[in-house]
Design an enzyme around this catalytic site. Structure first.
Site, mmCIF file in Angstrom:
data_model
loop_
_atom_site.group_PDB
_atom_site.id
_atom_site.type_symbol
_atom_site.label_atom_id
_atom_site.label_comp_id
_atom_site.label_asym_id
_atom_site.label_seq_id
_atom_site.Cartn_x
_atom_site.Cartn_y
_atom_site.Cartn_z
ATOM 1 N N HIS A 14 35.578 -6.208 -30.590
ATOM 2 C CA HIS A 14 36.451 -7.166 -31.046
ATOM 3 C C HIS A 14 37.025 -7.566 -30.088
ATOM 4 O O HIS A 14 37.324 -7.201 -28.886
ATOM 5 C CB HIS A 14 38.146 -5.787 -32.143
ATOM 6 C CG HIS A 14 38.538 -7.446 -32.066
ATOM 7 N ND1 HIS A 14 39.608 -7.265 -31.886
ATOM 8 C CD2 HIS A 14 38.509 -7.901 -33.825
ATOM 9 C CE1 HIS A 14 40.382 -8.462 -32.724
ATOM 10 N NE2 HIS A 14 39.407 -8.773 -34.126
ATOM 11 N N GLU B 197 35.054 -6.066 -40.062
ATOM 12 C CA GLU B 197 33.814 -7.045 -41.152
ATOM 13 C C GLU B 197 32.816 -5.346 -41.620
ATOM 14 O O GLU B 197 31.472 -5.615 -42.577
ATOM 15 C CB GLU B 197 33.004 -7.696 -40.104
ATOM 16 C CG GLU B 197 33.539 -8.334 -39.431
ATOM 17 C CD GLU B 197 33.713 -9.798 -40.091
ATOM 18 O OE1 GLU B 197 33.509 -9.412 -41.700
ATOM 19 O OE2 GLU B 197 34.261 -10.625 -40.077
#
Ligand code: ACO
Length: 369
Positions: A243, A302
């Site tokens: 991320h 996700e």
């Protein structure tokens, strides 16, 4: 510089992403406090209620009415739209909605993805669409419009947890796109369309489908370590990990893992699938630590999104559309905040291209006969 990594481009009261400590705050409340305890309507009331002058109760009934207005648009699904991906079909249907900055426009946009995504899934599968129901909350109605069956309470709570978890997340790419367009006063529909375009990319909202492709390719826990190492050796990225902001674990991953476990306990999730996902996550984290020792690469939202949405019955090409059904709350709140701020977003670029060789005055002289 090239990704605007540390640039502060807006002041917001909507959400704060604390990447160093792995904490997400939405309108003054932590995600841990919100996820699993609040509905999509509650989070919309937190993000947008004051701006449109409605509390959670009023939002619930107005949103249900807005789902019915959105359902009237389903008649426009034609062969051209059915030939598109679900995300592109959603984009096409959203583009038909009238632009504006009113509460009605905001509610229609907040309701529309929850109606359009199940309708597109069903029409693409050759099935009849199912109309929304005024009595249901948005998550329950979305599941009902998908399957035609009364959803399990754990499934409704699972989808609410998902929609709340992804509702807002600082100045991510799609939210920034929404703010830029809103700042031109183009209207909320145009802002949401810009955001949807940004969300479609695999580096933003398009990753959960590929997470399941990875699970399918690995197939059993025993294959995980070898498959992952080979993938990293080829220079590939593991979908669902890493991320830009979080330097520790993404708190949204744990919120969704909790919903998934609750769904499993209620019999709504295949136990072998969950065991496979846990084994892959464990092996992936070990392999990523070895491959990129200088970079913290942990599980992102996700990864468990993929498993949760799969268990709820959404096909993988619809995952980005379901993401939009949650994030639309944040897009609208940011669009409103940007409009209230009143300043056009117009940054500058530094020109690094070729410079003309001839000074303007010389060129004028040379052009004379
Ligand atoms: N697997 C393997 N390596 C990775 C991964 C990954 N998932 N993520 C980052 N890296 C590596 C990069 O290859 C790079 O290595 P290098 O320095 O040797 O070239 C290094 O880590 C830094 O990568 P960046 O691209 O600079 O990191 P950035 O902050 O831009 O990336 C991103 C964030 C795009 C999410 C990235 O981690 C990624 O591609 N992940 C996989 C896709 C994914 O899961 N997307 C969903 C994100 S969550 C969301 O948007 C809602």
């Amino acid at each position: 510089m090239s990704g605007l990594d540390d640039v502060i481009a807006a002041e917001t009261r909507l959400s704060d992403v604390d990447g160093a400590n792995g904490r997400l705050v939405i309108c003054g409340r932590t995600l841990d406090d919100l996820a699993g305890r609040t509905s999509f309507e509650d989070i919309l009331a937190l993000l947008l209620g004051e701006a449109i002058g409605l509390d959670a109760g009023a939002i619930r009934s107005r949103l249900a009415a807005a789902r019915q207005r959105a359902f009237a648009e389903i008649a426009h699904i034609d062969a051209g739209i059915l030939a598109l991906s679900i995300t592109e079909g959603l984009r096409a249907l959203m583009a038909r909605l009238t632009d504006g900055e009113s509460a009605d426009t905001a509610l229609l946009l907040a309701a529309a993805p929850a109606v359009f995504v199940p309708a597109l899934i069903r029409r693409k599968a050759g099935e009849a669409v199912i109309a929304p129901d005024l009595k249901r909350g948005q998550a329950a109605d979305m599941l009902f419009m998908l399957t035609g069956a009364e959803p399990l309470p754990a499934a409704i709570s699972g989808l609410d947890t998902y929609l709340v978890t992804v509702s807002d997340h600082g100045l991510n790419a799609s939210t920034f796109a929404a703010r830029v367009v809103a700042s031109t006063r183009a209207g909320y529909t145009s802002a949401v369309l810009a955001a949807l375009g940004a969300l479609k990319g695999p580096l933003h909202g398009g990753a959960p489908g590929p997470v399941l492709d990875m699970l399918d390719a690995i197939a059993t826990p025993a294959n995980a370590a070898t498959w992952i190492t080979a993938e990293l050796d080829r220079g590939e990225r593991l979908m669902g990990f890493g991320h830009r902001i979080y330097r520790v674990r993404d708190p949204r991953a744990d919120a969704l893992k909790g919903a998934l476990n609750r769904l499993g306990e209620a019999g709504g999730m295949d136990a072998d699938r969950l065991a496979l996902a846990e084994a892959i996550e464990r092996d992936a984290l070990v392999a990523l630590r070895a491959a990129k020792p200088d970079r913290v690469l942990d599980t992102n939202v996700e990864y468990f999104t993929a498993l949760l949405l799969e268990a709820l019955g959404f096909p993988r090409d619809a995952f980005t559309g379901v993401f939009a059904a949650g994030r639309v709350g944040g897009w609208l709140a940011h669009a409103h905040e940007q409009v209230a701020n009143g300043r056009l977003i117009r940054p500058r670029s530094r020109y690094v291209g070729l410079r003309p060789q001839i000074a303007p005055v010389e060129r004028f002289e040379a052009a004379r006969p």
